[in-house]
Design a protein around this motif. Structure first.
Motif, PDB file in Angstrom:
ATOM      1  N   UNK A 164      -9.988  -1.121 -12.998  1.00 42.64           N
ATOM      2  CA  UNK A 164     -10.262  -1.621 -11.937  1.00 42.64           C
ATOM      3  C   UNK A 164      -9.346  -1.315 -10.954  1.00 42.64           C
ATOM      4  N   UNK A 165      -8.275  -1.723 -10.751  1.00 41.82           N
ATOM      5  CA  UNK A 165      -6.606  -1.783 -10.431  1.00 41.82           C
ATOM      6  C   UNK A 165      -6.318  -0.136  -9.984  1.00 41.82           C
ATOM      7  N   UNK A 166      -6.665   1.205 -11.048  1.00 40.25           N
ATOM      8  CA  UNK A 166      -6.270   2.419 -10.439  1.00 40.25           C
ATOM      9  C   UNK A 166      -7.224   2.389  -9.539  1.00 40.25           C
ATOM     10  N   UNK A 167      -8.059   2.071  -9.926  1.00 39.00           N
ATOM     11  CA  UNK A 167      -9.358   2.207  -9.014  1.00 39.00           C
ATOM     12  C   UNK A 167      -9.845   2.217  -7.697  1.00 39.00           C
ATOM     13  N   UNK A 168      -8.789   1.181  -7.225  1.00 38.32           N
ATOM     14  CA  UNK A 168      -8.864   0.344  -6.371  1.00 38.32           C
ATOM     15  C   UNK A 168      -7.793   1.300  -5.713  1.00 38.32           C
ATOM     16  N   UNK A 169      -6.847   1.254  -6.132  1.00 44.76           N
ATOM     17  CA  UNK A 169      -5.461   2.012  -5.638  1.00 44.76           C
ATOM     18  C   UNK A 169      -5.754   3.370  -5.722  1.00 44.76           C
ATOM     19  N   UNK A 170      -6.317   4.176  -6.059  1.00 46.67           N
ATOM     20  CA  UNK A 170      -7.100   5.161  -5.435  1.00 46.67           C
ATOM     21  C   UNK A 170      -7.260   5.613  -4.530  1.00 46.67           C
ATOM     22  N   UNK A 171      -8.207   4.870  -3.757  1.00 44.12           N
ATOM     23  CA  UNK A 171      -9.508   4.889  -3.121  1.00 44.12           C
ATOM     24  C   UNK A 171      -8.557   5.075  -1.731  1.00 44.12           C
ATOM     25  N   UNK A 172      -7.207   3.446  -1.964  1.00 45.64           N
ATOM     26  CA  UNK A 172      -6.565   3.279  -0.866  1.00 45.64           C
ATOM     27  C   UNK A 172      -5.577   3.837  -0.637  1.00 45.64           C
ATOM     28  N   UNK A 173      -5.631   4.536  -1.030  1.00 47.78           N
ATOM     29  CA  UNK A 173      -4.107   5.650  -1.224  1.00 47.78           C
ATOM     30  C   UNK A 173      -4.995   7.230  -0.418  1.00 47.78           C
ATOM     31  N   UNK A 174      -6.461   7.295  -0.961  1.00 44.51           N
ATOM     32  CA  UNK A 174      -6.741   8.349  -0.124  1.00 44.51           C
ATOM     33  C   UNK A 174      -7.277   7.811   1.328  1.00 44.51           C
ATOM     34  N   UNK A 175      -7.678   6.796   1.155  1.00 45.44           N
ATOM     35  CA  UNK A 175      -7.565   6.637   2.749  1.00 45.44           C
ATOM     36  C   UNK A 175      -6.559   6.482   3.859  1.00 45.44           C
ATOM     37  N   UNK A 176      -4.845   5.880   2.798  1.00 45.46           N
ATOM     38  CA  UNK A 176      -4.300   6.727   3.572  1.00 45.46           C
ATOM     39  C   UNK A 176      -3.909   8.032   3.877  1.00 45.46           C
ATOM     40  N   UNK A 177      -3.896   8.958   2.275  1.00 50.03           N
ATOM     41  CA  UNK A 177      -3.742   9.963   2.855  1.00 50.03           C
ATOM     42  C   UNK A 177      -4.694  10.603   4.495  1.00 50.03           C
ATOM     43  N   UNK A 178      -5.377  10.145   4.223  1.00 50.14           N
ATOM     44  CA  UNK A 178      -6.894  10.854   5.561  1.00 50.14           C
ATOM     45  C   UNK A 178      -5.733  10.373   6.455  1.00 50.14           C
TER      46      UNK A 178
END
Length: 129
Positions: free
Chosen positions: A45-59
């Protein structure tokens, strides 16, 4: 061919992610004893939340180098999340005849991680407005 810098980024991120996985998994399993493998669920769960946040940040921030992205995603999150552990724990629950727990574990990991990845992505996009 993969560069030495990329290998170092993944390896160093992996060391951090694996250590976080050990600590989070241990803490959750110590404090929340349950028939489901909640430590694995927590890191997924933590990793999935963070990967979503990171990809938005990368965007939103295209200036980050590929090495930084690789360090964070492939390195840290790749070692933090535990899909192979999830798979074997689900198999063991099925093998032991704990079908309800096995299917609950599979459904929570599958749908929960997708939901949290989306929440993380949309959260960062919303905050950045």
């Amino acid at each position: 061919m993969t560069s030495l810098a990329t290998i170092i980024a993944v390896a160093s991120g992996g060391a951090i992610g694996a250590t976080l996985r050990l600590l989070i998994n241990g803490a959750v399993n110590k404090h929340f004893v349950h028939a489901l493998p909640l430590g694995t669920l927590a890191v997924n769960f933590i990793g999935s939340l963070i990967i979503g946040m990171l990809f938005a940040y990368f965007h939103l921030n295209t200036s980050l180098t590929p090495h930084v992205k690789t360090f964070l995603v492939t390195g840290i999150l790749g070692a933090l999340t535990t899909y192979s552990t999830f798979a074997i724990e689900s198999f063991f629950l099925l093998e032991a005849g704990h079908y309800l727990h096995a299917f609950a574990n599979m459904a929570l990991n599958l749908f929960g991680t997708i939901l949290l990845a989306g929440i993380g992505y949309l959260l960062i996009l919303q905050i950045s407005k």
